[in-house]
Design an enzyme around this catalytic site. Structure first.
Site, PDB file in Angstrom:
ATOM      1  N   CYS A   1      37.434  74.282  61.809  1.00 15.48           N
ATOM      2  CA  CYS A   1      37.279  75.314  62.851  1.00 15.48           C
ATOM      3  C   CYS A   1      36.249  76.358  62.437  1.00 15.48           C
ATOM      4  O   CYS A   1      35.523  76.893  63.262  1.00 15.48           O
ATOM      5  CB  CYS A   1      38.619  75.975  63.106  1.00 15.48           C
ATOM      6  SG  CYS A   1      39.410  76.534  61.591  1.00 15.48           S
TER       7      CYS A   1
ATOM      8  N   LYS B   1      55.464  70.554  65.428  1.00 17.40           N
ATOM      9  CA  LYS B   1      54.923  69.283  65.911  1.00 17.40           C
ATOM     10  C   LYS B   1      53.523  69.095  65.311  1.00 17.40           C
ATOM     11  O   LYS B   1      52.580  69.789  65.686  1.00 17.40           O
ATOM     12  CB  LYS B   1      54.810  69.255  67.444  1.00 17.40           C
ATOM     13  CG  LYS B   1      54.531  67.835  67.945  1.00 17.40           C
ATOM     14  CD  LYS B   1      53.989  67.765  69.344  1.00 17.40           C
ATOM     15  CE  LYS B   1      52.529  67.976  69.443  1.00 17.40           C
ATOM     16  NZ  LYS B   1      51.681  66.997  68.707  1.00 17.40           N
TER      17      LYS B   1
ATOM     18  N   GLY C   1      42.342  73.148  69.709  1.00 20.62           N
ATOM     19  CA  GLY C   1      41.154  73.442  70.510  1.00 20.62           C
ATOM     20  C   GLY C   1      41.394  74.557  71.525  1.00 20.62           C
ATOM     21  O   GLY C   1      42.533  74.821  71.926  1.00 20.62           O
TER      22      GLY C   1
ATOM     23  N   GLU D   1      45.259  79.925  67.103  1.00 20.29           N
ATOM     24  CA  GLU D   1      44.114  79.756  66.186  1.00 20.29           C
ATOM     25  C   GLU D   1      43.262  78.652  66.793  1.00 20.29           C
ATOM     26  O   GLU D   1      43.658  77.492  66.780  1.00 20.29           O
ATOM     27  CB  GLU D   1      44.600  79.333  64.794  1.00 20.29           C
ATOM     28  CG  GLU D   1      45.491  80.333  64.094  1.00 20.29           C
ATOM     29  CD  GLU D   1      44.731  81.542  63.590  1.00 20.29           C
ATOM     30  OE1 GLU D   1      43.485  81.510  63.555  1.00 20.29           O
ATOM     31  OE2 GLU D   1      45.382  82.540  63.261  1.00 20.29           O
TER      32      GLU D   1
HETATM   33  P1  NAD Z   1      43.949  69.734  70.066  1.00 19.09           P
HETATM   34  O1  NAD Z   1      43.935  71.026  70.793  1.00 19.09           O
HETATM   35  O2  NAD Z   1      43.532  68.513  70.782  1.00 19.09           O
HETATM   36  O3  NAD Z   1      45.415  69.418  69.523  1.00 19.09           O
HETATM   37  C1  NAD Z   1      46.096  70.301  68.667  1.00 19.09           C
HETATM   38  C2  NAD Z   1      47.586  70.061  68.809  1.00 19.09           C
HETATM   39  O4  NAD Z   1      47.986  70.383  70.136  1.00 19.09           O
HETATM   40  C3  NAD Z   1      48.030  68.611  68.570  1.00 19.09           C
HETATM   41  O5  NAD Z   1      49.257  68.640  67.860  1.00 19.09           O
HETATM   42  C4  NAD Z   1      48.246  68.091  69.983  1.00 19.09           C
HETATM   43  O6  NAD Z   1      49.192  67.055  70.062  1.00 19.09           O
HETATM   44  C5  NAD Z   1      48.753  69.331  70.682  1.00 19.09           C
HETATM   45  N1  NAD Z   1      48.550  69.350  72.139  1.00 19.09           N
HETATM   46  C6  NAD Z   1      47.541  68.774  72.853  1.00 19.09           C
HETATM   47  N2  NAD Z   1      47.703  69.043  74.165  1.00 19.09           N
HETATM   48  C7  NAD Z   1      48.814  69.806  74.301  1.00 19.09           C
HETATM   49  C8  NAD Z   1      49.497  70.422  75.387  1.00 19.09           C
HETATM   50  N3  NAD Z   1      49.055  70.308  76.641  1.00 19.09           N
HETATM   51  N4  NAD Z   1      50.604  71.129  75.144  1.00 19.09           N
HETATM   52  C9  NAD Z   1      51.058  71.296  73.874  1.00 19.09           C
HETATM   53  N5  NAD Z   1      50.470  70.733  72.800  1.00 19.09           N
HETATM   54  C10 NAD Z   1      49.359  70.010  73.000  1.00 19.09           C
HETATM   55  O7  NAD Z   1      43.099  69.965  68.761  1.00 19.09           O
HETATM   56  P2  NAD Z   1      42.727  68.915  67.642  1.00 19.09           P
HETATM   57  O8  NAD Z   1      41.692  67.976  68.191  1.00 19.09           O
HETATM   58  O9  NAD Z   1      43.973  68.354  67.036  1.00 19.09           O
HETATM   59  O10 NAD Z   1      42.071  69.881  66.541  1.00 19.09           O
HETATM   60  C11 NAD Z   1      40.772  70.305  66.587  1.00 19.09           C
HETATM   61  C12 NAD Z   1      40.685  71.724  67.117  1.00 19.09           C
HETATM   62  O11 NAD Z   1      41.496  72.589  66.345  1.00 19.09           O
HETATM   63  C13 NAD Z   1      39.277  72.287  66.990  1.00 19.09           C
HETATM   64  O12 NAD Z   1      38.927  72.951  68.173  1.00 19.09           O
HETATM   65  C14 NAD Z   1      39.390  73.269  65.841  1.00 19.09           C
HETATM   66  O13 NAD Z   1      38.445  74.302  65.873  1.00 19.09           O
HETATM   67  C15 NAD Z   1      40.781  73.768  66.004  1.00 19.09           C
HETATM   68  N6  NAD Z   1      41.279  74.338  64.744  1.00 19.09           N
HETATM   69  C16 NAD Z   1      41.374  75.696  64.638  1.00 19.09           C
HETATM   70  C17 NAD Z   1      41.794  76.267  63.443  1.00 19.09           C
HETATM   71  C18 NAD Z   1      41.882  77.767  63.282  1.00 19.09           C
HETATM   72  O14 NAD Z   1      42.453  78.202  62.294  1.00 19.09           O
HETATM   73  N7  NAD Z   1      41.334  78.575  64.172  1.00 19.09           N
HETATM   74  C19 NAD Z   1      42.147  75.445  62.367  1.00 19.09           C
HETATM   75  C20 NAD Z   1      42.040  74.072  62.517  1.00 19.09           C
HETATM   76  C21 NAD Z   1      41.608  73.521  63.715  1.00 19.09           C
END
Ligand code: NAD
Length: 488
Positions: free
Chosen positions: A283, A174, A228, A249
């Site tokens: 990230c 997804k 996140g 991650e």
């Molecule tokens: P997010 O957590 O809002 O969303 C990430 C994904 O999770 C999306 O596909 C979203 O639809 C899904 N999601 C949201 N709520 C959910 C739930 N309750 N159940 C299941 N899925 C759910 O993050 P974002 O705003 O898309 O991305 C930014 C974050 O990602 C930042 O915190 C960044 O640091 C992190 N990130 C980490 C890495 C890494 O390798 N550590 C890489 C890229 C981004």
């Protein structure tokens, strides 16, 4: 303008709920595509397809050699349309074209890396204190749910799908509801190369509902998540339903530490690139610059002199080095942190506002922003802003630098700038982070493990470590004694 469907069980399918989501270019607000706003039923259909493909489909009987060849074909498919994918990535998530081109090339390399690795997954034979042939085999976990964020859409899809498929799993990916387009184009490559039905399914939709179903559904054996830390906690809770394997991650608030004996020009570049590549929506962004007091003035002046070179604009415009943020909501969040920094007493050195040129008024731009005089207790120094905001904090000793670097709940990445190799190694050993760069920032290799200490995650992606996250470990003991056990 294209309307995409979900890719489930080897077929394009509309959402059972009949809802669509509009996808807009964050650089100018233009409507660029429509995608399915999938509901739980769509995700259940994808899970059932993956379950069937894993339990009774041809994938588990496909040899590692053939799985590897399929991954090579996927890599070729990506390369054959690299330009189109890079432009689509720019239009969907805003990054400058040169960065998107790099991501697409790296996504192809990732499939190739794991294509080669498929035949090297192996167990081992153990010497046990019995007359027994005892060996360990590695097996696929089964059905893997994979949830990814919006900042590196195709690359994150590759990091998840390539090792999982190499190991023989079946997947439901997804993408972020905001940036699903290149993952859907990847699905079209799966269709073209005739990846068996159900092996890799791509379902678009929001976290609430679609993402939650993937996390909690008990037919899913493993959940791999990038996003996140707050969402990561929800994923852990949801995965508890059937004790899914999990890998996470998550976010970061990464220290980039510059010592007085560093090459000044290189560390100025490294500080800016660490903080502002991909609009700071990374990230591993080096968002906390820790500078030794004696060179603070030169370093700051050097950075400010280079800021005008960071040209803002639509990612497809020539010479652009920083694109728009992903959405109006996210820009609001970044701007609220800029306000907070001012109210916390940090000194704004540059940026802090939207750019003036009127041709940028329809995109979600924020100028590269640097705050000086930042103390470690300020929220702008502790919380992940995920935008082009760099904080500068000074230190007076190596010990203080290490203490400041580790003064965070996160532990994803860190940078160290010094020409003293002993100091570099000493500091690298003490920093509690999964990735440490010395005299560089941000290089990421398919061959090297990626992941975080502390609240930056669980498990590792990439390299040999990445495929481990998609394998179960089984011991088999074959008794070589002819006589019965004889216990009773
Ligand atoms: P997010 O957590 O809002 O969303 C990430 C994904 O999770 C999306 O596909 C979203 O639809 C899904 N999601 C949201 N709520 C959910 C739930 N309750 N159940 C299941 N899925 C759910 O993050 P974002 O705003 O898309 O991305 C930014 C974050 O990602 C930042 O915190 C960044 O640091 C992190 N990130 C980490 C890495 C890494 O390798 N550590 C890489 C890229 C981004």
């Amino acid at each position: 303008m294209k309307t995409y469907e979900n890719y489930i069980d080897g077929k394009w399918q509309s959402s059972r709920g009949g809802k669509l989501r509009e996808i807009h270019d964050p650089g100018n607000g233009e409507l660029i595509a429509k995608v399915q706003e999938s509901n739980r039923q769509d995700v259940v259909a994808a899970i059932q397809a993956a379950r069937k493909a894993f339990d009774s489909g041809p994938w588990r009987k496909t040899s590692a050699l053939d799985r590897g060849k399929i991954l090579f074909k996927i890599a070729e498919g990506i390369r054959a349309q690299a330009r189109k994918l890079a432009e689509l990535e720019v239009r969907n998530c805003g990054k400058p074209l040169a960065e998107a081109e790099f991501d697409i090339a790296d996504a192809a390399n990732c499939f190739e890396f794991y294509g080669g690795l498929a035949t090297k997954i192996h167990g081992e034979t153990m010497q046990v204190p019995a007359n027994s042939l005892s060996f360990v085999v590695r097996e696929p976990i089964g059905v893997c749910g994979q949830i990814i964020p919006w900042n590196y859409p195709l690359l994150m899809a590759a990091w998840k799908l390539a090792p999982a498929l190499a190991a023989g799993n079946c997947c439901i990916l997804k993408p972020s509801e905001m940036t699903p387009l290149t993952a859907l184009e990847l699905a079209d490559i799966f269709r073209q190369i005739e990846l068996p039905a159900g092996v890799a399914n791509i379902v678009t939709g929001p976290g609430a509902g679609a993402g939650e179903e993937l996390t909690t559904n008990t037919l899913v054996d493993k959940i791999a998540f990038t996003g996140g830390t707050v969402t990561g906690r929800k994923i852990m809770t949801g995965a508890a339903a059937n004790i899914k394997k999990i890998s996470l991650e998550l976010g970061g608030k990464n220290p980039n530490v510059v010592f007085a004996d560093a090459d000044l020009a290189a560390s100025i570049d490294g500080a800016l690139f660490g903080a502002f590549a991909n609009q700071g929506e990374v990230c591993s962004a080096g968002s906390r610059l820790l500078v030794e007091k004696s060179i603070h003035k030169q370093l700051v002046e050097g950075m400010l002199a280079k800021i005008p070179k960071i040209k803002l604009g639509h990612g497809l415009s020539p010479g652009v080095k920083m694109g728009p943020l992903i959405s109006a909501t996210h820009r609001d969040k970044v701007e609220s942190y800029i306000k907070l920094g001012l109210s916390e007493g940090a000194k704004l050195l540059c940026g802090g506002k939207r750019p003036e040129p009127s041709d940028l008024s329809t995109g979600y731009f924020v100028e590269p922003t640097i705050f000086d005089n930042v103390t470690p207790n300020m929220r702008i120094s502790r919380e992940e802003i995920f935008g082009p905001v760099l904080t500068v904090t000074t230190f007076s000793s190596e010990e203080e630098a290490v203490k400041l670097a580790n003064d965070t709940d996160y532990g994803l990445a860190a940078g160290i700038w010094t020409q003293n190799v002993q100091k570099a190694v000493r500091v690298a050993q003490q920093v509690r982070a999964g990735i440490v760069w010395v005299n560089t920032y941000h290089p990421t290799f398919n061959e090297m493990p990626w992941g975080g200490y502390k609240q930056s995650g669980i498990g590792r992606e990439l390299g040999l470590y990445g495929v481990d996250e998609y394998l179960e470990t089984k011991q088999v003991n074959i008794n070589l004694d002819e006589a019965p056990i004889g216990w009773y």
